[in-house]
Each structure stands twice: as structure tokens, then as C-alpha cells.
Write a protein that holds these residues in place. Structure first.
Motif, PDB file in Angstrom:
ATOM      1  N   GLU A   1       0.845  -1.206   0.000  1.00  0.00           N
ATOM      2  CA  GLU A   1       0.000   0.000   0.000  1.00  0.00           C
ATOM      3  C   GLU A   1       0.877   1.251   0.000  1.00  0.00           C
ATOM      4  O   GLU A   1       0.600   2.221  -0.715  1.00  0.00           O
ATOM      5  CB  GLU A   1      -0.889   0.010   1.244  1.00  0.00           C
ATOM      6  CG  GLU A   1      -1.932  -1.091   1.290  1.00  0.00           C
ATOM      7  CD  GLU A   1      -2.573  -1.262   2.669  1.00  0.00           C
ATOM      8  OE1 GLU A   1      -3.616  -1.917   2.759  1.00  0.00           O
ATOM      9  OE2 GLU A   1      -2.008  -0.741   3.661  1.00  0.00           O
ATOM     10  N   PHE A   2       1.941   1.227   0.788  1.00  0.00           N
ATOM     11  CA  PHE A   2       2.821   2.410   0.892  1.00  0.00           C
ATOM     12  C   PHE A   2       3.518   2.694  -0.430  1.00  0.00           C
ATOM     13  O   PHE A   2       3.887   3.830  -0.705  1.00  0.00           O
ATOM     14  CB  PHE A   2       3.847   2.229   2.019  1.00  0.00           C
ATOM     15  CG  PHE A   2       4.812   1.098   1.778  1.00  0.00           C
ATOM     16  CD1 PHE A   2       4.469  -0.194   2.124  1.00  0.00           C
ATOM     17  CD2 PHE A   2       6.045   1.335   1.195  1.00  0.00           C
ATOM     18  CE1 PHE A   2       5.349  -1.244   1.898  1.00  0.00           C
ATOM     19  CE2 PHE A   2       6.928   0.294   0.963  1.00  0.00           C
ATOM     20  CZ  PHE A   2       6.581  -1.006   1.306  1.00  0.00           C
TER      21      PHE A   2
ATOM     22  N   GLY B   1      12.335   1.281   0.352  1.00  0.00           N
ATOM     23  CA  GLY B   1      12.920   1.039   1.671  1.00  0.00           C
ATOM     24  C   GLY B   1      11.925   1.176   2.804  1.00  0.00           C
ATOM     25  O   GLY B   1      12.258   0.989   3.955  1.00  0.00           O
ATOM     26  N   MET B   2      10.671   1.516   2.468  1.00  0.00           N
ATOM     27  CA  MET B   2       9.609   1.734   3.452  1.00  0.00           C
ATOM     28  C   MET B   2       9.983   2.813   4.466  1.00  0.00           C
ATOM     29  O   MET B   2       9.579   2.745   5.637  1.00  0.00           O
ATOM     30  CB  MET B   2       9.216   0.438   4.155  1.00  0.00           C
ATOM     31  CG  MET B   2       7.738   0.458   4.539  1.00  0.00           C
ATOM     32  SD  MET B   2       7.213  -1.144   5.181  1.00  0.00           S
ATOM     33  CE  MET B   2       5.543  -0.720   5.688  1.00  0.00           C
ATOM     34  N   CYS B   3      10.732   3.805   4.008  1.00  0.00           N
ATOM     35  CA  CYS B   3      11.050   4.954   4.856  1.00  0.00           C
ATOM     36  C   CYS B   3      10.054   6.061   4.519  1.00  0.00           C
ATOM     37  O   CYS B   3      10.175   6.723   3.483  1.00  0.00           O
ATOM     38  CB  CYS B   3      12.482   5.426   4.597  1.00  0.00           C
ATOM     39  SG  CYS B   3      13.716   4.202   5.065  1.00  0.00           S
ATOM     40  N   ARG B   4       9.092   6.264   5.394  1.00  0.00           N
ATOM     41  CA  ARG B   4       8.031   7.245   5.122  1.00  0.00           C
ATOM     42  C   ARG B   4       8.491   8.663   5.406  1.00  0.00           C
ATOM     43  O   ARG B   4       7.925   9.618   4.888  1.00  0.00           O
ATOM     44  CB  ARG B   4       6.816   6.911   5.993  1.00  0.00           C
ATOM     45  CG  ARG B   4       5.520   7.541   5.510  1.00  0.00           C
ATOM     46  CD  ARG B   4       4.339   7.086   6.350  1.00  0.00           C
ATOM     47  NE  ARG B   4       3.081   7.347   5.671  1.00  0.00           N
ATOM     48  CZ  ARG B   4       1.883   7.031   6.171  1.00  0.00           C
ATOM     49  NH1 ARG B   4       1.814   6.408   7.322  1.00  0.00           N
ATOM     50  NH2 ARG B   4       0.783   7.309   5.501  1.00  0.00           N
ATOM     51  N   HIS B   5       9.488   8.786   6.263  1.00  0.00           N
ATOM     52  CA  HIS B   5      10.008  10.110   6.621  1.00  0.00           C
ATOM     53  C   HIS B   5      11.427  10.280   6.105  1.00  0.00           C
ATOM     54  O   HIS B   5      12.190   9.322   6.072  1.00  0.00           O
ATOM     55  CB  HIS B   5      10.081  10.282   8.145  1.00  0.00           C
ATOM     56  CG  HIS B   5       8.758  10.272   8.837  1.00  0.00           C
ATOM     57  ND1 HIS B   5       8.032  11.412   9.054  1.00  0.00           N
ATOM     58  CD2 HIS B   5       8.042   9.269   9.380  1.00  0.00           C
ATOM     59  CE1 HIS B   5       6.917  11.106   9.706  1.00  0.00           C
ATOM     60  NE2 HIS B   5       6.899   9.803   9.916  1.00  0.00           N
TER      61      HIS B   5
ATOM     62  N   MET C   1      20.459  14.630   1.362  1.00  0.00           N
ATOM     63  CA  MET C   1      19.168  13.975   1.575  1.00  0.00           C
ATOM     64  C   MET C   1      19.382  12.706   2.394  1.00  0.00           C
ATOM     65  O   MET C   1      20.336  11.969   2.145  1.00  0.00           O
ATOM     66  CB  MET C   1      18.544  13.598   0.221  1.00  0.00           C
ATOM     67  CG  MET C   1      18.526  14.739  -0.789  1.00  0.00           C
ATOM     68  SD  MET C   1      17.676  14.367  -2.355  1.00  0.00           S
ATOM     69  CE  MET C   1      18.901  13.350  -3.182  1.00  0.00           C
ATOM     70  N   GLY C   2      18.490  12.458   3.318  1.00  0.00           N
ATOM     71  CA  GLY C   2      18.621  11.267   4.150  1.00  0.00           C
ATOM     72  C   GLY C   2      17.271  10.795   4.665  1.00  0.00           C
ATOM     73  O   GLY C   2      16.480  11.581   5.184  1.00  0.00           O
ATOM     74  N   ALA C   3      17.045   9.510   4.538  1.00  0.00           N
ATOM     75  CA  ALA C   3      15.806   8.907   5.028  1.00  0.00           C
ATOM     76  C   ALA C   3      15.959   8.510   6.486  1.00  0.00           C
ATOM     77  O   ALA C   3      17.067   8.453   7.018  1.00  0.00           O
ATOM     78  CB  ALA C   3      15.485   7.666   4.198  1.00  0.00           C
ATOM     79  N   GLU C   4      14.827   8.222   7.123  1.00  0.00           N
ATOM     80  CA  GLU C   4      14.891   7.575   8.425  1.00  0.00           C
ATOM     81  C   GLU C   4      14.028   6.320   8.395  1.00  0.00           C
ATOM     82  O   GLU C   4      13.011   6.258   7.700  1.00  0.00           O
ATOM     83  CB  GLU C   4      14.478   8.516   9.552  1.00  0.00           C
ATOM     84  CG  GLU C   4      13.043   8.957   9.554  1.00  0.00           C
ATOM     85  CD  GLU C   4      12.691   9.770  10.805  1.00  0.00           C
ATOM     86  OE1 GLU C   4      13.496  10.604  11.226  1.00  0.00           O
ATOM     87  OE2 GLU C   4      11.595   9.557  11.333  1.00  0.00           O
TER      88      GLU C   4
END
Ligand SMILES: [Mn+2]
Ligand SMILES: [Mn+2]
Lengths: 485, 485
Positions: free
Chosen positions: A215-216, B230-234, B269-272
């Protein structure tokens, strides 16, 4: 699979310029609404914020009332408007060299003034003196009111000395909210654009949807599409990307599940462009092919949506439209057998059963907020206490220039259905065996953003809606989107 | 152009599971640091927030101290830890049916407890009584301290009755901050993963970069890559996607320009991932081919970055590393002719000229905050007042288990250079004609996230760094990223 008029990710989009005369027009409307008043309105924009105790800046989004009046997207600004003459003063922080090194160019007063088309620019530290000089003994107006959706108070100006001026709180807020309800042509231009950007992104997501995707990942694609192709850096609410059962959770927030093999998708996503919002929901089967049950529920919702859009015109009550959507869906649900035979749709609605399946209102005003202001201003119908109707975000009569969402839905919420089946007064209308067939269904919502015109309505949303259109587009068919793309 | 080990956008990523024993370990470290203390620590997580007066929910991100101790990502929770025994209590709001309809499943206490591996779960409305029952007459500890980057105070618990308990404010904060400085293996697993996700996204952006693309389109691609793959939403800070001159604006926030034809790109740029941060900067020419001048500046910064990474090991002073980067870059700048011949790099650094070209610190601790806590805790070297050094976010000596960014940079800031040329004390070292050649250059920053090991350092960032690597990858070459992809 080339899409007609679909922009590319690496091509600068054809963006509508922001015409600052739009905000002068908004101010003129406000001043007209303040007829008979003297003095000055003081208003604050949003403040820059850091997350918790850290120095991590939250991506700034301007406060809507301030944006409406000044078109200014910088943080930590204020504004003053002479409510008699309309003279507009933009109030900005005086920035230093450190700002230039870390955050970029420091504008002069003349540059601020030219860019925002205001009459004067003063620095924040000069404002108190400026008000004393120009408005000694005259009323200072500030916004004061309660948002009917959040129940939160609109913030007073972030200027500690204003309270000592005994500001007038009763006048400006309802006037400004009422101005925002009826959109100007210049506002509509932006609302049409952002609806097109979001429509295109929905089509793209629809075409990428398949069993096994996350979904994401669909949310991510939507965000990428509206930003890279439409320069919309914000969405105006957190995307709802619900598959299967999660579709029955109205504001499903997680978007962290893998999409099932013939799951019903409920995708509620909308971008904003320079603070102007869109709010679109598409529902479709994850594999691109409706089952018979999916068609039954989908068409019930679609016919409710279309019946409402056909009936909308100035003077029509929104509460009546909400009820119309209930009636249309109840008729379908009787045919499907969810409600026991022998009852009429009217009976079902009168017994407050439809709120079990659509526990939210039919739609809401849309503009600078996704749930826009003005839903329950004084002089308009007040909020109903009736189940199924009390969640309506407005009960107003429609007027030309309103933009309102039309978003009927049917959801199979285990919580609500279980408690209804345990209540004999409700259970007697329900076929529990038929309901069982739909317990894992999730939900369908079909949400368009609709302009009320002088003679009827105009749908700003341009996505595939019929079963045939959706199946064709999901199989790779073209979807025309018109100009700006 | 298939990339080795690069995940697809529609494939569920291979995600590292969150092992909740990690947070039990964190709590044990904290309790060890509280040796000799009695009583209970009360701590609040972040609160759900709406934007201004509206009902638009801000996408929630947990407060880092609370996350560190409980691994809980839900809003409006609290926690209690017995500082002598380590007994951990998670405090959650008691949710009702409306929550289930709008936001999803309501967990039982047993479910909260099992999921978070704590000793007990109590509801928020029970907590005051619970504290009275178990800690009457015993100390209640709360966090109290100032973030050395933001200068903001860490929030006290959002529980109105705590103040009346006369809580102990002096002890817990520095203990907890010190725990967070040295990463456990379980934390490193997440830090490695998120660095890989961000590295892969940087490579993707690099390969899509070209003259005529919008800076925001590259930002959008990065956000899409880290979320969908990567499922990093933020992201843990707003992306800086600066082309050309904008590269000299250290926290360039707009990303709204079209990329020029052989512009230097500065992409920070960097994900969490589950609150664990990455912070990577890549610099490269927009068209994939370095000019001679771009090579000169780039290699000056790269050699500084590498010299620092080679010198890093436990016991080494971070201030000395900062100075080392200045020395290496000053040597290059003498060769380039930016500084007048006849001076030495040492002289240039001693005369505080390097702060004109790199006005920020060499790097900062990294963990649950992008600018992580613990930079200036008592007992460590304090902040320098010297120009070019006072922006350092820590002056500590390195210890094994620290993760710290190494991010030397050279920027041609018109503001700083213009004022330096107007100051005879500085101008005498500067070749204004050579500087003129670089006035539109922008900047170069090369930022890696580096773990201090027992014997040296390990770079967690895996992006092309040499001129040759960058040109090859931008021409479509493969870039290996290793496991998890
Ligand atoms: Mn809506
Ligand atoms: Mn950094």
C-alpha cells in the motif's frame, strides 16, 4: 503504454503562475464584508517550527486565512488590512546575513512589496509603533472563532502586545470564513489545476496497482507523481491507501500492508498547489477486474454519487443531498439483500440504518483547507444530532461558487456491524448471512470535487469512474486529461 | 540500464524487522547509568497534532528519547521506568469504538504489552494513581535539558499532575543522552539499513539528473525511492537539492529551480527508518561530466573527507578532525590560487579564513536525531568561540560506537566572499580574480555517515565518490549496494 497528455517525471511541468491580484481581490471581498467597520485587521501567518526539542525544521505550510489575504508563503510574517480602505500591509521579519548564508537571499522591503502587490511593507519589530501611529483610538480587529471540524480556536496574532489593545474579536472571523466559501475565478483556476494533478496521479497509481504491491508503494507513487509532475510538495491530508478490510477504516493511516489478490482498494489522496486543495477517492479491485460482489457495491456508491451531482444546484440543501445518497444506496442494498426484503429504502433511512454503512457525511467544502471553513456559520442550518447526519461537515444550502466534495461510501466495518447485529432494533432489518459475505470486503468510496454553478454542478475531478472505464484504464488504456498536461 | 541489487518500485522490500529486545537493552543501559538512584522516570512520547486550527493531522513522528526507551511509534503515549530495577511500564490512551471506526484496531493491554515487550501496560487515566501507589515518597525523575543544536528545552511529561510531585530534573537527561551517543549492535543494524536505502536513492537521483530537470523533481524521486523501496516514510530533514549558485546556501530550502547545463549539484538527503536517521550529501555536475574547475574543488573536498576518515579512531579529538579538513582544503586552495601564493595552509587556517568557505562544522553525531544528542555534555570539551569552529555540533573525543557525519564542504557564498574582500585583513590573502571565476560555482559537500570502531572507522554510506566513479555511474554504470537489496 504511453498515456495521452501525461507529463513525464523529468520534464518541467506547465505550471499555472500565481497571479497576486487574486489576493487583492480576496482582500477586497473581505473589506466589502466588513462594511461599516473602522480600524485595522491584524493577522499572523504560520510560524516556523522545529520537531520537539531538536533543530529539525518541519516543512512549512502557510496558515490558510493569512494565505488567502496575502498570498505570502514565508513563515513568521503578519499582515494588516485597513478594514475601511482596504490598504494592505505585509509584515515581515528583518533577516540578517546568517539567514543569507544558511537559507538564501534576503529581500528588501521594496522586493517584498512588489512581489506580493501590497501597499506597504513593515518589519515585525516596527509593527507595534506603526499601529500606534496609524490606529490610535481606532478598533483593532483580530480573527476569533472555532473551526467546526476540529473544534479548535483560530489562533490570535502571535504578537504579545496585541492583547493590550483590547482587540475586537466578534466581527472579522465569520466575514472572512464566508468570503472563503465562494470561490473566485482565480481561485478556481488553481483548484482545477490541482484536481487535474491529483487525477493524473490517481490514474498512474491505478495502473501500477497489482496484488503483492505494498500500500505504501502506491502512496509513494502518488506523492512522487504530484510533486514531480505537478510541483505539489504537499498533500492536503495523509494519503489513505487501504486494501481489503482496511478500506472500512475511514481514516486508515498506516498504508503498511501488502495488497491482496482481488482486494477492493480504497485510495483517498489529494495534492495541494500553493495551499489550494484537492480531495479525491478512487475505489477499484487490486487486480483490475471487478468481481460480481465488488460491482454490486461499487455501482450502488457510484449511482449515489451521480444522483447527487445531477441534483446539485444553487438552493439545494446539502442535508437533502446526504439523504439522497442514503436513499440510492439503500435501494441497491435492498436488491443485494443486505437489508431484508419487505422494507423500503425510505424506511431504512428513516430508521437510521445507513449510518452503519456510511458513518461520515456526504461531503465537505473544499478550498484552502481540505475540510474548508464555513460549514456551520451563523445564519445557516446548524448541525443535526441525528445518527448518520451529525457527521456532516456542513448542512448549508448550495450556492454558485462553492466547491464541495461528493463522497458517498459503503463500508463493512466489523465493529459497527457486530454491534448492529447485537441490537434487535437494528438486527431485524439485516440479513446476517448476506452481511457475512461482505465482512472482509472493506469499503468503497467515490469522491469527486464538485463546483456548484449557476445552473447545476461541474465535476473538477477527471478519473475513470464506471466499472468499464476502470477496467480499461487498469488494463493499460489511455485516460485523457486535457490541458495543463 | 539494470542496476545490480537495486530493488524495484513494486516489489516489497526486504525489511529489517524491529527487534523489541533492542529497547530493553537501551533501557538497561539507561538504568545502569542511573546507578545509585531510586524511584521512577516518567517520560512522554509525542502528541498527535493538527495543523493550525484545522483538523488536518500532521504525519506523526515519535519523540526520540521515548522511542529509544520503548520502541513505541504511537502518539499520545507515556512511559515509566523504575530506575533501580528497570521495570518498564508503557502508558497508552484507552481508545474507544470511534477510534476503531476511523483509525483502526484497538489493542488490548495484553497486546500492547506483548508487542512492546514491557513489564506492564497502564492507561493514561490510571497513571497518576499508579505512581501514587508504587512510588509514594520516592523520587520521580523527568528529563530536563537543553538541546545544544536548537537551544530548545526537552519537554517535560505532558501530564499536568507531575509538576506537583516535585520531580528530580537534574539526573536523567545527561544519562540518557550519553546512552544514545554510543550505538548498540541492534541500533547499528538499523543505521546501516537506512544508510543503504538512502545511498541507493542517491544513486538513482544521480542517474536521473540532467540539465533542464527541476530540483524538486530530483527531491521527489529521492522521497519515492526511500519510501517505495525502503519503506522509509520520513526523511529526517528537508531535502537540500541545490543546483549551481544555490549550492552555496547551506540549508537551501526551496528546490524550485530548473537545473542548469553544467551546474554543480549539491544534494543533501537522508531517510529515516523507524526513527533511525541517515544524512548523506553527494555533489556532482548536472550533466555527468566534471569541468576542470569542478574537479579541482571536488577533489579538495574529497581529500579532506578521506583524510578525516583515515585519521578517525577512538581518542581522536573532533575539533582536530575539523582542523585537519581545513588544512587539507587550504592546501588545495593554495594550489588553485584562491589564496595568494607565499602563505601556508597552516597560516590560512590560523588566520580563520577557512570559515569563509566552510562556515559549518565538519560533522555531527547521528542516531535518532539527524543532529543527535550528546555533542556538548558536561565532562566533554565545550563549544569553541573561534570563527569556523563555533558551528561544530560537538567537540568530543571519538569513542568506538559513535556514528558521526564527515561532511567537509567548500562553498562560494557571495555574501561571505564580498564581505571578506571588503576587509583588508582578509582580502590580503585572497586572489579576487581567481575567486571571481568561482562566484557562480555554488558549493561542494561530501557527507558520509561514519562509525567509529575500536581501531578506526567504518563508512556506512555507499555512494560513488571519486570523479571516475561518479562519471561512470551517471553514464549508466552499475553501482553495487550489497545485501538488503
Ligand atoms: Mn473528503
Ligand atoms: Mn549533516
Amino acid at each position: 503504454k504511453k498515456k495521452k497528455n501525461m507529463p513525464r517525471y523529468d520534464q518541467m511541468p506547465d505550471l499555472p503562475e500565481i497571479d497576486f491580484s487574486m489576493f487583492a481581490e480576496n482582500r477586497a471581498k473581505f473589506v466589502k464584508g466588513m462594511a461599516g467597520q473602522q480600524g485595522v485587521l491584524l493577522i499572523s501567518g504560520g510560524q516556523s517550527k522545529e520537531l520537539y526539542d531538536t533543530d529539525r525544521e518541519v516543512l512549512f505550510r502557510q496558515e490558510s486565512n493569512f494565505y488567502y489575504l496575502f498570498g505570502c508563503e514565508a513563515p513568521d510574517c503578519h499582515g494588516a488590512i485597513d478594514v475601511a480602505t482596504g490598504k494592505a500591509v505585509l509584515v515581515v521579519p528583518e533577516l540578517d546575513e546568517a539567514h543569507a548564508v544558511w537559507l538564501g537571499s534576503v529581500l528588501s522591503k521594496a522586493e517584498w512589496k512588489a512581489q506580493h502587490q501590497v501597499d506597504e511593507v513593515v518589519y515585525t519589530h516596527e509593527l507595534e509603533k506603526w499601529v500606534q501611529t496609524h490606529y490610535a483610538g481606532k478598533p483593532v480587529h483580530i480573527l476569533d472563532g472555532v473551526n467546526s471540524d476540529s473544534k479548535s480556536h483560530v489562533a490570535h496574532p502571535h504578537l504579545p502586545w496585541v492583547a493590550a489593545l483590547n482587540p475586537v474579536t466578534a466581527v472579522a472571523y465569520p466575514v472572512l470564513a464566508e468570503c472563503r466559501v465562494l470561490k473566485t475565478e482565480k481561485e478556481l483556476r488553481l483548484l482545477r489545476y490541482v484536481n487535474k494533478v491529483s487525477s493524473a496521479a490517481h490514474v498512474e497509481v491505478m495502473q501500477q496497482c497489482r496484488p503483492g504491491i505494498g500500500e505504501f508503494q502506491l502512496e509513494s507513487l502518488f506523492l512522487h507523481s504530484v510533486y514531480a509532475k505537478g510541483m505539489c510538495r504537499h498533500v492536503c491530508y495523509t494519503c489513505i491507501c487501504a486494501s481489503g478490510c482496511s478500506g472500512a477504516v475511514l481514516h486508515y493511516p498506516n498504508n503498511d500492508k501488502m495488497v491482496g489478490s482481488s482486494a477492493m482498494m480504497l485510495m483517498d489522496m489529494g495534492a495541494e498547489y500553493h495551499c489550494y486543495c484537492s480531495d479525491i477517492t478512487c475505489s477499484y479491485p487490486s487486480n483490475g477486474k471487478f468481481t460480481e460482489d465488488q460491482k454490486l457495491i461499487y455501482n450502488a456508491v457510484l449511482e449515489a454519487n451521480l444522483a447527487v451531482q445531477r441534483a446539485m444546484k444553487p438552493g439545494v440543501s446539502w442535508t437533502a443531498m446526504h439523504e439522497l445518497s442514503y436513499i440510492v444506496m439503500a435501494e441497491h442494498m435492498l436488491k443485494i439483500g443486505i437489508f431484508k426484503a419487505g422494507h423500503t429504502a425510505r424506511e431504512i433511512v428513516d430508521c437510521d440504518l445507513m449510518g452503519l454503512f456510511m458513518p461520515h457525511g456526504l461531503g465537505h467544502l473544499l478550498g484552502l483547507n481540505v475540510h474548508d471553513v464555513g460549514g456551520y456559520l451563523e445564519g445557516n442550518p446548524s448541525r443535526s444530532q441525528r445518527p448518520g447526519f451529525r457527521s456532516l461537515r456542513t448542512a448549508r444550502n448550495l450556492e454558485a461558487g462553492m466547491v464541495i466534495t461528493v463522497e458517498p461510501g459503503l463500508y463493512f466495518s466489523k465493529v459497527l456491524i457486530t454491534s448492529a447485529l447485537a441490537d434487535p432494533e437494528k438486527a431485524k432489518y439485516l440479513n446476517s448471512d448476506v452481511l457475512l459475505r461482505f465482512m472482509e470486503f472493506g469499503g468503497v468510496r467515490i469522491e469527486d470535487d464538485v463546483l456548484v454553478t449557476a445552473t447545476g454542478s461541474e465535476n473538477l475531478t477527471i478519473v475513470p469512474r464506471t466499472v468499464e472505464e476502470i477496467e480499461a484504464v487498469m488494463a493499460g488504456g489511455e485516460w485523457p486529461l486535457g490541458k495543463w498536461f
